[in-house]
Structures are given as structure tokens and as C-alpha cells.
Scaffold this motif. Structure first.
Motif, PDB file in Angstrom:
ATOM      1  N   GLY A   1       0.825  -1.221   0.000  1.00 13.79           N
ATOM      2  CA  GLY A   1       0.000   0.000   0.000  1.00 13.79           C
ATOM      3  C   GLY A   1       0.849   1.257   0.000  1.00 13.79           C
ATOM      4  N   SER A   2       1.767   1.347  -0.964  1.00 11.31           N
ATOM      5  CA  SER A   2       2.737   2.458  -0.910  1.00 11.31           C
ATOM      6  C   SER A   2       2.627   3.416  -2.097  1.00 11.31           C
TER       7      SER A   2
ATOM      8  N   GLN B   1       0.431   5.958  -2.052  1.00 12.59           N
ATOM      9  CA  GLN B   1      -0.025   7.249  -1.533  1.00 12.59           C
ATOM     10  C   GLN B   1       0.144   7.233  -0.012  1.00 12.59           C
TER      11      GLN B   1
ATOM     12  N   ILE C   1       0.937   7.468   3.914  1.00  9.83           N
ATOM     13  CA  ILE C   1       2.065   7.147   4.791  1.00  9.83           C
ATOM     14  C   ILE C   1       3.038   6.184   4.091  1.00  9.83           C
ATOM     15  N   GLY C   2       2.488   5.215   3.363  1.00 13.61           N
ATOM     16  CA  GLY C   2       3.341   4.231   2.677  1.00 13.61           C
ATOM     17  C   GLY C   2       4.250   4.888   1.658  1.00 13.61           C
TER      18      GLY C   2
ATOM     19  N   ASN D   1       3.888  -1.172  -3.905  1.00  9.25           N
ATOM     20  CA  ASN D   1       2.706  -1.997  -4.221  1.00  9.25           C
ATOM     21  C   ASN D   1       1.416  -1.236  -3.899  1.00  9.25           C
ATOM     22  N   SER D   2       0.403  -1.471  -4.709  1.00 11.68           N
ATOM     23  CA  SER D   2      -0.999  -1.202  -4.350  1.00 11.68           C
ATOM     24  C   SER D   2      -1.843  -1.894  -5.416  1.00 11.68           C
TER      25      SER D   2
ATOM     26  N   ASN E   1       1.744  -2.118   5.504  1.00 15.97           N
ATOM     27  CA  ASN E   1       1.117  -0.791   5.652  1.00 15.97           C
ATOM     28  C   ASN E   1      -0.271  -0.715   5.013  1.00 15.97           C
TER      29      ASN E   1
ATOM     30  N   ILE F   1       1.534  -1.929  10.691  1.00 11.49           N
ATOM     31  CA  ILE F   1       1.009  -0.587  10.970  1.00 11.49           C
ATOM     32  C   ILE F   1      -0.392  -0.737  11.566  1.00 11.49           C
TER      33      ILE F   1
ATOM     34  N   GLY G   1      -0.817   8.216  14.865  1.00 10.62           N
ATOM     35  CA  GLY G   1      -1.979   8.994  15.326  1.00 10.62           C
ATOM     36  C   GLY G   1      -2.681   9.513  14.090  1.00 10.62           C
ATOM     37  N   PHE G   2      -3.599  10.460  14.257  1.00 11.01           N
ATOM     38  CA  PHE G   2      -4.233  11.069  13.081  1.00 11.01           C
ATOM     39  C   PHE G   2      -3.147  11.697  12.222  1.00 11.01           C
TER      40      PHE G   2
ATOM     41  N   ARG H   1     -10.757  16.087   6.901  1.00 15.14           N
ATOM     42  CA  ARG H   1     -10.880  16.141   8.360  1.00 15.14           C
ATOM     43  C   ARG H   1     -11.075  17.580   8.838  1.00 15.14           C
TER      44      ARG H   1
HETATM   45  N1  LIG Z   1      -3.849   8.296   7.993  1.00 16.29           N
HETATM   46  C1  LIG Z   1      -4.046   8.117   9.297  1.00 16.29           C
HETATM   47  O1  LIG Z   1      -4.431   9.049  10.019  1.00 16.29           O
HETATM   48  C2  LIG Z   1      -3.778   6.782   9.927  1.00 16.29           C
HETATM   49  C3  LIG Z   1      -3.904   6.668  11.320  1.00 16.29           C
HETATM   50  C4  LIG Z   1      -3.664   5.434  11.920  1.00 16.29           C
HETATM   51  C5  LIG Z   1      -3.295   4.349  11.141  1.00 16.29           C
HETATM   52  N2  LIG Z   1      -3.197   4.473   9.795  1.00 16.29           N
HETATM   53  C6  LIG Z   1      -2.816   3.289   9.021  1.00 16.29           C
HETATM   54  O2  LIG Z   1      -1.691   3.586   8.217  1.00 16.29           O
HETATM   55  C7  LIG Z   1      -1.752   2.848   6.989  1.00 16.29           C
HETATM   56  C8  LIG Z   1      -1.660   3.807   5.813  1.00 16.29           C
HETATM   57  O3  LIG Z   1      -2.696   4.766   5.944  1.00 16.29           O
HETATM   58  P1  LIG Z   1      -2.871   5.964   4.894  1.00 16.29           P
HETATM   59  O4  LIG Z   1      -3.657   7.003   5.572  1.00 16.29           O
HETATM   60  O5  LIG Z   1      -1.575   6.293   4.274  1.00 16.29           O
HETATM   61  O6  LIG Z   1      -3.834   5.223   3.826  1.00 16.29           O
HETATM   62  P2  LIG Z   1      -4.231   5.617   2.325  1.00 16.29           P
HETATM   63  O7  LIG Z   1      -3.852   7.005   1.983  1.00 16.29           O
HETATM   64  O8  LIG Z   1      -5.651   5.188   2.173  1.00 16.29           O
HETATM   65  O9  LIG Z   1      -3.308   4.625   1.458  1.00 16.29           O
HETATM   66  C9  LIG Z   1      -3.534   3.257   1.496  1.00 16.29           C
HETATM   67  C10 LIG Z   1      -2.663   2.590   0.455  1.00 16.29           C
HETATM   68  O10 LIG Z   1      -2.922   1.166   0.505  1.00 16.29           O
HETATM   69  C11 LIG Z   1      -3.281   0.697  -0.804  1.00 16.29           C
HETATM   70  N3  LIG Z   1      -4.167  -0.446  -0.613  1.00 16.29           N
HETATM   71  C12 LIG Z   1      -5.403  -0.471  -0.059  1.00 16.29           C
HETATM   72  N4  LIG Z   1      -5.888  -1.715  -0.055  1.00 16.29           N
HETATM   73  C13 LIG Z   1      -4.922  -2.505  -0.588  1.00 16.29           C
HETATM   74  C14 LIG Z   1      -4.830  -3.897  -0.853  1.00 16.29           C
HETATM   75  N5  LIG Z   1      -5.833  -4.731  -0.562  1.00 16.29           N
HETATM   76  N6  LIG Z   1      -3.701  -4.373  -1.430  1.00 16.29           N
HETATM   77  C15 LIG Z   1      -2.678  -3.548  -1.737  1.00 16.29           C
HETATM   78  N7  LIG Z   1      -2.706  -2.229  -1.495  1.00 16.29           N
HETATM   79  C16 LIG Z   1      -3.820  -1.707  -0.942  1.00 16.29           C
HETATM   80  C17 LIG Z   1      -3.890   1.916  -1.483  1.00 16.29           C
HETATM   81  O11 LIG Z   1      -3.824   1.908  -2.907  1.00 16.29           O
HETATM   82  P3  LIG Z   1      -4.917   1.150  -3.842  1.00 16.29           P
HETATM   83  O12 LIG Z   1      -6.237   1.736  -3.548  1.00 16.29           O
HETATM   84  O13 LIG Z   1      -4.412   1.398  -5.239  1.00 16.29           O
HETATM   85  O14 LIG Z   1      -4.849  -0.305  -3.489  1.00 16.29           O
HETATM   86  C18 LIG Z   1      -2.966   3.013  -0.957  1.00 16.29           C
HETATM   87  O15 LIG Z   1      -1.754   3.030  -1.697  1.00 16.29           O
HETATM   88  C19 LIG Z   1      -3.066   2.066   7.037  1.00 16.29           C
HETATM   89  O16 LIG Z   1      -2.821   0.759   7.511  1.00 16.29           O
HETATM   90  C20 LIG Z   1      -3.895   2.842   8.041  1.00 16.29           C
HETATM   91  O17 LIG Z   1      -4.885   2.053   8.671  1.00 16.29           O
HETATM   92  C21 LIG Z   1      -3.426   5.666   9.161  1.00 16.29           C
END
Ligand SMILES: NC(=O)c1ccc[n+]([C@@H]2O[C@H](COP(=O)([O-])OP(=O)(O)OC[C@H]3O[C@@H](n4cnc5c(N)ncnc54)[C@H](OP(=O)(O)O)[C@@H]3O)[C@@H](O)[C@H]2O)c1
Length: 267
Positions: A11-12, A14, A16-17, A34-35, A88, A137, A183-184, A206
Motif C-alpha cells: 500500500g505504498s 499514496q 504514509i506508505g 505496491n498497491s 502498511n 502498521i 496517530g491522526f 478532516r
Molecule cells: N492516515 C491516518 O491518520 C492513519 C492513522 C492510523 C493508522 N493508519 C494506518 O496507516 C496505513 C496507511 O494509511 P494511509 O492514511 O496512508 O492510507 P491511504 O492514503 O488510504 O493509502 C492506502 C494505500 O494502501 C493501498 N491499498 C489499499 N488496499 C490494498 C490492498 N488490498 N492491497 C494492496 N494495497 C492496498 C492503497 O492503494 P490502492 O487503492 O491502489 O490499493 C494506498 O496506496 C493504514 O494501515 C492505516 O490504517 C493511518
């Protein structure tokens, strides 16, 4: 420390990844991006190749075990080994449990839980040989169940248990297993979530929440890998929730119950 290390970040493309991948390639790592979306993988590769030639990418769904075997093969075929796996990929979700359809739960469990288990299963032997690292994560929702986030919280809490078991099991292998609690963190505009009907929809911007920058969260992830620290809380609020829940579990649950409407409106 990361120079020439082969690192898979699921999931990298966009969020955090992607930011973590960018920081790691700047530190000399060889990255596997990967995504699910081939277009996003392509765009990410174009972006990162401006920094280094040592980056490759493969599109696929990490909740599919066959794909995870392909991810392993692709990485070893291209770079010869796997040193670090960062699980991630994840998806946000919300909705009151009384409104959530079974299919929504299934999607969140598949992505957030199986999507961390399957890449680990596929790469574990290789990482053991290298005495490498596996990082999961989680989230503040993995510390204590938050109202309106039952599916998300359940999967993130399960990941914590999984990491705890795995860490004990791999004690004699010299493998580092860690659990990171962001965190957020500021969201990408294209970030999606799974709603109570099971639809993947764009997450609304948000409001009224102080979010960490993606860079700050990614720096904490990298610091955790460097220090091989089992738990890392990326923000004061994450650390605060953890302390509060550990010392005053009942009070914490009562506070969450009291502020359930306010918490439900946060995303
Ligand atoms: N942002 C926050 O505030 C926050 C807080 C706490 C924890 N987290 C955790 O941190 C991690 C990253 O969060 P983020 O906010 O950066 O998320 P994000 O912006 O939604 O990015 C998620 C990434 O994962 C990919 N993805 C989703 N489902 C997938 C799958 N089944 N197989 C492969 N890739 C997949 C997405 O691309 P595709 O759609 O192309 O697959 C995207 O590249 C997550 O585990 C999230 O729960 C985030």
C-alpha cells in the motif's frame, strides 16, 4: 543502516506508505512499491525513479495470498532477497455496528487483517534467513475500541495480537517484529474508506482535528526500524491513549462512551 536493504512496503502508492518509501529510497534502500491500482504503481515509480533507479513496483491485492507469493517472487527475482516487510496497506472504515452490512466487515477484515497476514506468510522464511524485520502498521484504534469504528478497531487490535505472537515465535531467529501506532495523520485527497454499506468512498476532509504530517509519521516508522523498538507511538495523542488505557482502563472506556457522538463525527 538502510543502504541496499530490500524493503517491501504494501500500500505504498499514496499516504504514509508512499512518504515512508520516499524517505527510505533517499537513505539508499531498494524499494518494492505496491498497491491494487496499476496506474498508481506506475505513477509512483515515475516519481521515485527521479530519486533512485533502485525501485520497482507490482500491482496487486495483498488480501490475496496468491498475489503475495507473486510479490515475494518478483522481489527476490529483481533484488535477490527481502530484508524488511512493512505491512502498511489498510483501509479506514466507519459506521455504527447496527448499520454495517456483513460485506463491509468482510472487506475491512480482508484488507486490514489478511492483507497483513498474507504478505507476512509469503515472506517470513526469506526474512528469517536475512534476520530482517517485519513491521505492522496499527492505529490508536488498535489500542482501544472506538465507537463508530468497530470493524477498523477490531482489525487493528487483531494485528497487535498477531505481532505479539510473532515476536515471541521469532525470538531465536534474530528477526525484528514491530507494531507501529500512527496517530491522526494528514490524509491524501484520494484517501478512501469503507462505509457501512460496504462501498469504498472518498474520505471527507478532516475538520477540527490536529493531524500529524505524513513526513512525521513516516520518520517515526523509520526510527522504529532503526531502533528495533517493538512498539512505537507516532503522536502524543497515541501515547496518551495508550497510557490512559493501561493505567485507567475503565475510566478510558467511560470517557469514550461519554464522548461517543463527538468521536463518531471524527474521521
Ligand atoms: N492516515 C491516518 O491518520 C492513519 C492513522 C492510523 C493508522 N493508519 C494506518 O496507516 C496505513 C496507511 O494509511 P494511509 O492514511 O496512508 O492510507 P491511504 O492514503 O488510504 O493509502 C492506502 C494505500 O494502501 C493501498 N491499498 C489499499 N488496499 C490494498 C490492498 N488490498 N492491497 C494492496 N494495497 C492496498 C492503497 O492503494 P490502492 O487503492 O491502489 O490499493 C494506498 O496506496 C493504514 O494501515 C492505516 O490504517 C493511518
Amino acid at each position: 543502516m538502510f543502504s541496499n536493504k530490500v524493503i517491501i512496503i504494501t500500500g505504498s502508492t499514496q499516504g504514509i506508505g508512499l512518504k515512508t518509501a520516499e524517505l527510505l529510497v533517499r537513505m539508499g534502500a531498494r524499494l518494492v512499491i505496491n498497491s491494487r491500482s496499476p496506474q498508481k504503481v506506475e505513477a509512483t515509480l515515475c516519481y521515485l525513479k527521479e530519486i533512485t533507479p533502485h525501485v520497482i513496483g507490482i500491482a496487486g491485492d495483498v488480501s490475496n495470498y496468491e498475489f503475495c507469493l507473486e510479490l515475494r517472487k518478483f522481489t527476490i527475482g529483481s533484488f535477490g532477497r527481502i530484508d524488511i516487510l512493512i505491512n502498511n496497506a489498510g483501509v479506514a472504515s466507519s459506521g455504527l455496528m447496527k448499520d454495517i452490512v456483513p460485506n463491509a466487515f468482510e472487506k475491512v477484515v480482508n484488507i486490514n487483517l489478511l492483507g497483513s497476514i498474507y504478505p507476512t506468510l509469503a515472506c517470513i522464511d526469506e526474512i528469517r534467513q536475512r534476520k530482517g524485520s517485519i513491521l505492522f502498521i496499527a492505529s490508536v484504534a488498535g489500542i482501544v475500541g472506538l465507537p463508530n469504528y468497530s470493524a477498523y478497531a477490531a482489525t487493528k487490535r487483531a494485528i497487535v495480537s498477531l505481532a505479539e505472537s510473532l515476536r515471541s515465535e521469532l525470538t531465536d531467529d534474530g528477526v525484528f517484529v514491530g507494531i507501529n501506532y500512527p496517530g491522526f495523520t494528514e490524509n491524501e485527497e484520494q484517501k478512501t474508506m469503507i462505509n457501512a454499506k460496504g462501498e469504498e468512498v472518498l474520505l471527507q476532509k478532516r475538520r477540527g482535528i490536529k493531524a500529524l504530517s505524513r513526513e512525521r509519521t513516516s520518520e517515526k516508522i523509520i526510527e522504529q526500524l532503526q531502533k528495533r523498538k517493538f512498539r512505537m507511538y507516532c503522536s502524543f495523542s497515541a501515547k496518551g491513549v495508550q497510557l490512559m488505557y493501561r493505567i485507567f482502563p475503565q475510566l478510558t472506556l467511560n470517557i469514550l462512551r461519554h464522548y461517543r457522538m463527538k468521536i463518531s463525527s471524527m474521521q
